[in-house]
Each structure stands twice: as C-alpha cells, then as structure tokens.
Design an enzyme around this catalytic site. Structure first.
Site, PDB file in Angstrom:
ATOM      1  CG  HIS A 175     -31.409  -5.687 -25.186  1.00 10.05           C
ATOM      2  ND1 HIS A 175     -30.332  -5.717 -24.328  1.00 10.05           N
ATOM      3  CD2 HIS A 175     -32.067  -6.851 -24.979  1.00 10.05           C
ATOM      4  CE1 HIS A 175     -30.342  -6.846 -23.643  1.00 10.05           C
ATOM      5  NE2 HIS A 175     -31.399  -7.555 -24.025  1.00 10.05           N
ATOM      6  CD  GLU A 215     -29.831 -12.246 -27.541  1.00 13.43           C
ATOM      7  OE1 GLU A 215     -31.014 -12.227 -27.948  1.00 13.43           O
ATOM      8  OE2 GLU A 215     -29.522 -12.332 -26.348  1.00 13.43           O
TER       9      GLU A 215
END
Length: 402
Positions: free
Chosen positions: A270, A49
C-alpha cells in the site's frame, strides 16, 4: 476563539503489510519505515498490519526519541496489527473488536483470526480522539461474500464514533477501510458520523493519481487484482471532523509513489497517506453530513445488503444444522448396532471392527464440525439481524425528522 493560535498536525498512515514469514522483505521494510518516520518528524503515526509484536518493539525503540508515546493494540489470535506513535501524550486507549470478522474456516484469508478492530487513543491535543483501524478485506469485488460483514463493521464503527467522541474536540480516523470512495460502506460511515475525507478537502494534493493507495506500479501489489482498475484504487483514508468550537482544515495531502527515497522498494504493498491538518478554535465547525434524504438512501442501501447477508447466513445455519443432525443419527445407529452385537441380539457385525471404528470417528468429526459451524452461523445471524434492526430504527428516525 478567533485569533487563537492554529495547531498544525502532521499525520502519517500506512498499511505496513508486515506478516511474519509471508510478507516479502518485511524486516527490511519495517526498518525503512522506522528510519523515515524518525527523519520526517510527524506528529501522529497510525499503522496497520504490524502483525509481529517484535516489529512493533523495534519501531518503538527506534522512534522513542521523536515519538515518546506509543501503543500496540492486541486482539484476536494473531493480534489486530494496529499501533499508534505520537509526539503528544496519550491519555487513554481503547480497543473495540467488531462483532463480525469473516469466517474461521476461510484459512487462506485469515481475517477472523486477527480479530479486526478499531484502536482508539485519546491525546491532549484539543483533545484529539484518534482512531487506527482496518476493516475486512474485499478479496473479490464481483462476488464479495464479505460485504455484509464489512457493512456491519462500518455501522459499528460509525456508532462507536458517535458515542465515544462527545467529549472530544477533534476526531481523526486513519486506516485501511478496504472500500472504494463511493462504496456504500464509506458513504454510510461518513454520512452517519460527519467525517470529512482529507483527499476531497485538501487544498493541495501530491501523489498517485486520484489519491490511489493500491497501485499497479507497486512491486509488491498483486497485479491481477487491479486489472479492472488500471490506475489503482483508493482504500486507505484519513478522515476527520471537528466538534464543539473547533474547525479543522486539510492544508495538504500526500501519498507515496513507489520506492522510498534511496531504495529499490516501497514501504508496503500500500502507499502511505500523509496529511497536514490545521486545527483552530473559531466558531462552529462546518458539518460534512449528508442531507436527511441522502443519508436515508445510504442507510436503506446498506440495510438491503445486510439483509442479503442475513438470508445467506440463515441458509448456512440450516445446512450446518442439518449436517449435524445427520451425523448424530449415524452415530446413534452405530451405537444401536454395537449394543445389539454386544448383547447377542443381532447378527454378526457386517463391517470389520476397524472400519466400524473409522466410520464412528468420521461421524463424530462431522458432528463436531457441523455443530461448530451451526453455532458460528447462529451468532452471525444474530449480529446481522441486530444490525438490520438498528439500521431500521435509524432509518425510521431519519424519515420522521422534519
């Protein structure tokens, strides 16, 4: 051979959540990730990402001194978001894009536009085949419409690893798999490839309880998504296996636990996963594959879920095809009415010209949209059907194996 020196390999894996204009404090967090990587000196860094190539370029410049080798994997409309930084030379790279990546009309999710992929880099260590990847997000666990697509991705990934790792001595996979440890996709991937979970194999562990990487304490996490899981979930993994005469042992596994040192923010929504692996040439490696019966059960379960998705895709293909036919019939009726009016064979046109043209444009728009959806779902049916057939062949081979 026995007595050969042990290679200590330190790996850093992180889903960076660096979406331009959408991710909170993106540029600040990317700089923080770069500073941390430069200070800690890992051997291999696998990032997901990183949607902006400018962010990748900034990281590459900042990390050039300690990670002289890097690669950014380009895919889809907005890119795969995958990149790798290495202290060792990268001999070759390859990008494999999954055949199914969600739905183009689900704009709020966007997985289709990024073209979810697996990026492969081959290094001189061992040689080491390393993979950075991300599978389709789950979004809703109770009604997971993307489960068949994610299972197709897991199956393609497993097949890809089996067919590309034969020349490697060590296979290392890191990424956001968007699946819980006991989900059928993870069990299928591990059972079919023999990959071992660094969290389960680690001699020492330090970090979030149960190795969770999406935790409610993270200030960027959507707390509502984790209500059924008060401790968080583990969806980011480092998996590995040894081939030929090498063995790999996970000496230590860590996860980050909230804000980075000296700051008030974490790297991402995350938690990062960090593993220390010891690679040594010592006889034949110990496999981590399931027994034949257990693997057959996993393949059967996965094939059942793919079959559910196949039936749903066929229904959607039928609905979109019927809509296209109705729109085409409406256009034909309008064409006949217009020709009749021009030829003077019919009464005056019952609708004003503007309304007639608007109705024609609407019917044409519905026709184009429905035809596009029909084409997409036709391809989806083919991919799901093909995967189901492959799983059936694999299952038959497992059942016939002594």
């Amino acid at each position: 051979m026995e007595g050969d020196p042990t290679l200590c390999l330190r790996i850093f894996d992180l889903n960076c959540w660096a979406i331009r204009y959408l991710s909170k404090r993106r540029q600040e967090r990317v700089r923080l990730i770069g500073d941390t990587l430069r200070q800690d000196g890992f051997d291999l860094v696998l990032l997901q990402e990183v949607w902006s190539e400018q962010d990748y370029s900034d990281l590459r410049v900042k990390l050039a001194g300690c990670y002289p080798f890097s690669h950014y994997f380009r895919s889809g409309v907005i890119g795969s978001g995958l990149c790798v930084f290495s202290r060792f030379p990268i001999l070759d790279t390859l990008l494999y894009q999954y055949s199914l990546n969600g739905y183009p009309y689900m704009l709020q999710h966007g997985d289709w536009f990024c073209g979810k992929s697996v990026g492969v880099s081959v290094g001189v260590t061992a040689p080491l085949l390393s993979l950075s990847l991300q599978l389709h997000a789950e979004y809703c666990r109770e009604k997971d419409a993307y489960l068949p697509h994610r299972l197709v991705q897991a199956w393609e990934l497993a097949q890809f690893i089996r067919h590309t790792s034969k020349a490697a001595d060590v296979v290392l996979l890191g990424g956001d798999l968007n699946m819980h440890p006991e989900d059928v996709g993870i069990r299928l991937l591990r059972g079919w490839t023999g990959l071992r979970d660094a969290f389960a194999e680690a001699t020492r562990f330090e970090g979030c309880k149960n190795g969770c990487t999406l935790v409610p304490d993270n200030c960027f996490t959507d707390k509502s998504e984790l209500l059924p899981f008060p401790l968080g979930i583990r969806i980011d993994y480092i998996l590995y296996k040894a081939i030929s005469s090498f063995t790999v042992k996970c000496e230590e596994l860590k996860t980050t636990t909230g804000p980075a040192a000296g700051t008030d923010i974490p790297f991402s929504d995350h938690e990062a996963v960090m593993a220390t692996l010891h690679i040594q040439r010592r006889g034949q490696p110990v496999g981590a594959t399931l027994g034949t019966a257990g693997l057959a059960d996993v393949v059967t379960e996965a094939r059942t879920e793919v079959g559910v998705g196949l039936r749903a895709a066929r229904r959607q293909r039928y609905s979109s095809g019927r809509m296209a036919v109705l729109a085409l019939l409406l256009l034909l009726l309008q064409a006949v009415a217009a020709l009749g009016t021009l030829a003077g064979l019919g009464a005056e046109q019952p609708f004003p010209k503007l309304s007639f043209c608007l109705l024609a444009f609407l019917a044409l728009g519905v026709l184009v949209l429905a035809a596009g959806l029909h084409l997409f779902h036709t391809m989806e049916v083919k991919m799901l059907h093909g995967t189901e057939d492959q799983m059936w062949m694999a299952l038959r081979a497992l059942q016939e194996r002594p």
